[in-house]
Design an enzyme around this catalytic site. Structure first.
Site, short mmCIF file in Angstrom:
data_model
loop_
_atom_site.label_atom_id
_atom_site.label_comp_id
_atom_site.label_asym_id
_atom_site.label_seq_id
_atom_site.Cartn_x
_atom_site.Cartn_y
_atom_site.Cartn_z
N GLU A 12 0.82 -1.22 0.00
CA GLU A 12 0.00 0.00 0.00
C GLU A 12 0.85 1.27 0.00
O GLU A 12 0.38 2.32 -0.43
CB GLU A 12 -0.97 -0.03 1.19
CG GLU A 12 -2.06 -1.09 1.01
CD GLU A 12 -2.93 -1.31 2.23
OE1 GLU A 12 -4.12 -1.58 2.06
OE2 GLU A 12 -2.42 -1.24 3.38
N GLY A 78 -12.47 -4.20 1.40
CA GLY A 78 -13.50 -5.07 0.85
C GLY A 78 -14.77 -4.25 0.65
O GLY A 78 -15.19 -3.53 1.56
N MET A 172 -9.29 -3.30 7.96
CA MET A 172 -8.75 -3.77 9.23
C MET A 172 -7.96 -2.71 10.01
O MET A 172 -7.34 -3.04 11.01
CB MET A 172 -7.90 -5.03 9.00
CG MET A 172 -8.71 -6.14 8.32
SD MET A 172 -7.78 -7.64 7.99
CE MET A 172 -7.57 -8.30 9.65
N GLU A 173 -7.98 -1.45 9.56
CA GLU A 173 -7.17 -0.43 10.25
C GLU A 173 -7.81 0.95 10.39
O GLU A 173 -7.40 1.72 11.28
CB GLU A 173 -5.82 -0.22 9.51
CG GLU A 173 -4.93 -1.42 9.44
CD GLU A 173 -5.27 -2.36 8.28
OE1 GLU A 173 -5.96 -1.91 7.34
OE2 GLU A 173 -4.87 -3.54 8.32
N ASP A 196 -11.70 -6.36 -3.26
CA ASP A 196 -12.51 -7.60 -3.25
C ASP A 196 -13.88 -7.22 -2.69
O ASP A 196 -14.07 -6.09 -2.24
CB ASP A 196 -11.85 -8.67 -2.37
CG ASP A 196 -11.69 -8.18 -0.94
OD1 ASP A 196 -10.62 -7.63 -0.62
OD2 ASP A 196 -12.65 -8.32 -0.13
N1 ADE Z 1 -9.15 -5.36 3.18
C1 ADE Z 1 -9.40 -5.64 1.88
N2 ADE Z 1 -10.31 -6.61 1.76
C2 ADE Z 1 -10.67 -6.96 3.01
C3 ADE Z 1 -11.57 -7.93 3.53
N3 ADE Z 1 -12.29 -8.72 2.73
N4 ADE Z 1 -11.66 -8.03 4.88
C4 ADE Z 1 -10.93 -7.24 5.67
N5 ADE Z 1 -10.07 -6.33 5.24
C5 ADE Z 1 -9.94 -6.18 3.91
#
Ligand code: ADE
Length: 230
Positions: A12, A78, A172-173, A196
């Site tokens: 990143e 995501g 996640m951050e 995703d």
């Molecule tokens: N970052 C990118 N895709 C993610 C996902 N599916 N879950 C958690 N963090 C992500």
């Protein structure tokens, strides 16, 4: 102005380091911090490693040790909203922690006493981003981003996060970084490009699109930096 730019993974921040060219580096508290001048600003750049704990450490160090006066996060997420396709950009209006659960004491999911369920990002940085998007002819979505220490790869979990927090994307951050900035009273901006859609195919898509989506986010963040006033 001294600006912190952080990501969670090396992939990143690699496009940011490649764009700024020359920089110095130093180590502290388990991270490498890269410093340079770009667009008339002093930058400190780092990736934290994945998750809320590591990202909170890195953000705190950038503010306290390096004296950053603003924090910009660049990375991938995501997608939850059906409008968001792989490669699309979303800026967080507000962020929450989807994995916080002290409902046993009557609190709503995501709420920590003396904290707030949602943390709003800096409105001025969001309006700057909207201007950049218009000029770059890019669709920039704005919405709630939910953070948790889970890679979400299940339609059920994704739907629960959507229903519970009205979230448009997850990662996640972001919320832990937002929490650090809120407590240090530092303006912050969280940008994510979709890698995703957090369902059964999420891990394959993440592997396939991490680099290209990270590049989309990094390019946009650097355009914002160039337009920030000193
Ligand atoms: N970052 C990118 N895709 C993610 C996902 N599916 N879950 C958690 N963090 C992500």
């Amino acid at each position: 102005m001294k600006i912190a730019i952080m990501g969670a993974m090396r992939e990143e921040i690699d496009p940011i380091l490649a764009a700024v060219g020359t920089y110095t580096s130093s180590q502290h508290a388990g991270n490498v911090f890269y410093e340079c001048v770009y667009g008339g600003h002093e930058l400190v750049i780092a990736y934290s490693k994945i998750g809320k704990v590591f990202s909170a450490i890195t953000a705190s160090v950038m503010l306290e040790r390096f004296g950053a006066q603003m924090l910009l996060f660049s990375g991938v997420a995501g997608g939850i909203s059906k409008e968001l396709k792989i490669g699309d950009l979303i800026m967080a209006s507000s962020l929450c922690q989807h994995d916080v659960d002290i409902t046993a004491f009557g609190h709503p999911f995501g709420f920590i006493p003396e904290g707030t369920l949602m943390i709003e990002s800096d409105p001025q940085l969001r309006s700057l981003a909207s201007e950049v998007a218009i000029d770059m002819k890019i669709d920039l979505y704005e919405g709630i981003i939910a953070t948790g220490d889970q890679f979400v790869a299940s339609s059920e979990r994704k739907e629960w996060i959507h229903q519970t927090f009205d979230a448009d994307a997850l990662e996640m951050e972001g919320s832990s970084v937002a929490c650090v900035c809120q407590n240090f009273a530092i303006p912050f901006f969280i940008l994510r490009a979709i890698s995703d859609t957090a369902d059964g195919g999420a891990s394959d898509d993440f592997d396939a699109f991490l680099k290209t989506s990270a590049q989309v986010s990094a390019t946009f963040i650097l355009e914002m930096v160039k337009r920030l006033e000193n």
